[in-house]
Design a protein around this motif. Structure first.
Motif, PDB file in Angstrom:
ATOM      1  N   GLY A 103      -1.205   0.410   2.286  1.00 31.73           N
ATOM      2  CA  GLY A 103      -1.355   1.629   1.278  1.00 31.73           C
ATOM      3  C   GLY A 103      -2.625   1.273   0.549  1.00 31.73           C
ATOM      4  O   GLY A 103      -3.340   0.037   1.038  1.00 31.73           O
ATOM      5  N   VAL A 104      -2.889   2.038  -0.388  1.00 33.81           N
ATOM      6  CA  VAL A 104      -4.047   1.643  -1.120  1.00 33.81           C
ATOM      7  C   VAL A 104      -3.511   1.536  -2.580  1.00 33.81           C
ATOM      8  O   VAL A 104      -2.792   2.374  -3.105  1.00 33.81           O
ATOM      9  N   LEU A 105      -3.768   0.547  -3.205  1.00 37.58           N
ATOM     10  CA  LEU A 105      -3.345  -0.011  -4.550  1.00 37.58           C
ATOM     11  C   LEU A 105      -4.615   0.421  -5.616  1.00 37.58           C
ATOM     12  O   LEU A 105      -5.700  -0.163  -5.375  1.00 37.58           O
ATOM     13  N   ALA A 106      -4.450   1.155  -6.665  1.00 45.25           N
ATOM     14  CA  ALA A 106      -5.416   1.572  -7.618  1.00 45.25           C
ATOM     15  C   ALA A 106      -4.902   0.913  -8.849  1.00 45.25           C
ATOM     16  O   ALA A 106      -3.922   1.047  -9.332  1.00 45.25           O
ATOM     17  N   LEU A 107      -6.063   0.479  -9.255  1.00 45.43           N
ATOM     18  CA  LEU A 107      -5.924  -0.310 -10.791  1.00 45.43           C
ATOM     19  C   LEU A 107      -6.901   0.184 -11.641  1.00 45.43           C
ATOM     20  O   LEU A 107      -7.980   0.868 -11.220  1.00 45.43           O
ATOM     21  N   ALA A 108      -6.858  -0.149 -12.923  1.00 44.26           N
ATOM     22  CA  ALA A 108      -7.875   0.206 -13.944  1.00 44.26           C
ATOM     23  C   ALA A 108      -8.131  -0.729 -14.940  1.00 44.26           C
ATOM     24  O   ALA A 108      -7.253  -1.633 -15.131  1.00 44.26           O
TER      25      ALA A 108
END
Length: 153
Positions: A29-34
């Protein structure tokens, strides 16, 4: 631009059973962080079991993703697939993410990590310097979409 001239594909919400099947059969998957108004997304190995969503991360001492991870209050994990004839689906999971420690972490030995997450993808890291970690994304919100007319995954 008119969609009537270029075409489009209808999408529909996925039911709970379809979302569960997608989570159980997808290991990337693609893990999105900020952090401070800046976003960072990275492909990750992932594993779903009994309502828990896990990701495997590596660190060679200079990991950008881990600095973003520490600053992220709510992570986003996207799983998706595109099939033949424009068939596709996507599942988005949102929630806090925490590193597994102690007995929780011990459940993921090297053989288990390979079995559940697949082979790790190594870039320019020194293999001897890599540290492995497993994180759990506590699912607070889960949504799925699919293109019409096909049963996916």
């Amino acid at each position: 631009m008119s969609l009537d001239r270029i075409g489009y594909v209808y999408t529909f919400g996925m039911g709970e059973a379809e979302i569960e099947a997608a989570l159980e059969t997808t290991d990337t998957g693609v893990l999105a962080l900020a952090s401070s108004g800046s976003a960072y997304a990275v492909p990750v190995g992932c594993y779903y079991e009994d309502g828990s969503l896990y990701v495997r991360l590596t660190d060679d001492g200079a990991s950008r993703k881990l600095s973003y991870l520490e600053a992220t209050a709510e992570a986003c994990l996207l799983l998706y697939a595109v099939g033949p004839s424009d068939g596709s689906w996507s599942v988005v999971a949102l929630g806090p993410i925490r590193e597994l420690t102690g007995t929780d972490r011990e459940a993921f030995d090297e053989a288990t990590m390979i079995e559940r997450f697949g082979k790790p993808r190594i870039f320019d890291e020194d293999l001897e310097a890599i540290e492995w970690s497993v994180y759990e994304l506590e699912i607070e919100e889960l949504t799925g979409r699919k293109t019409g007319g096909e049963t996916l995954p």
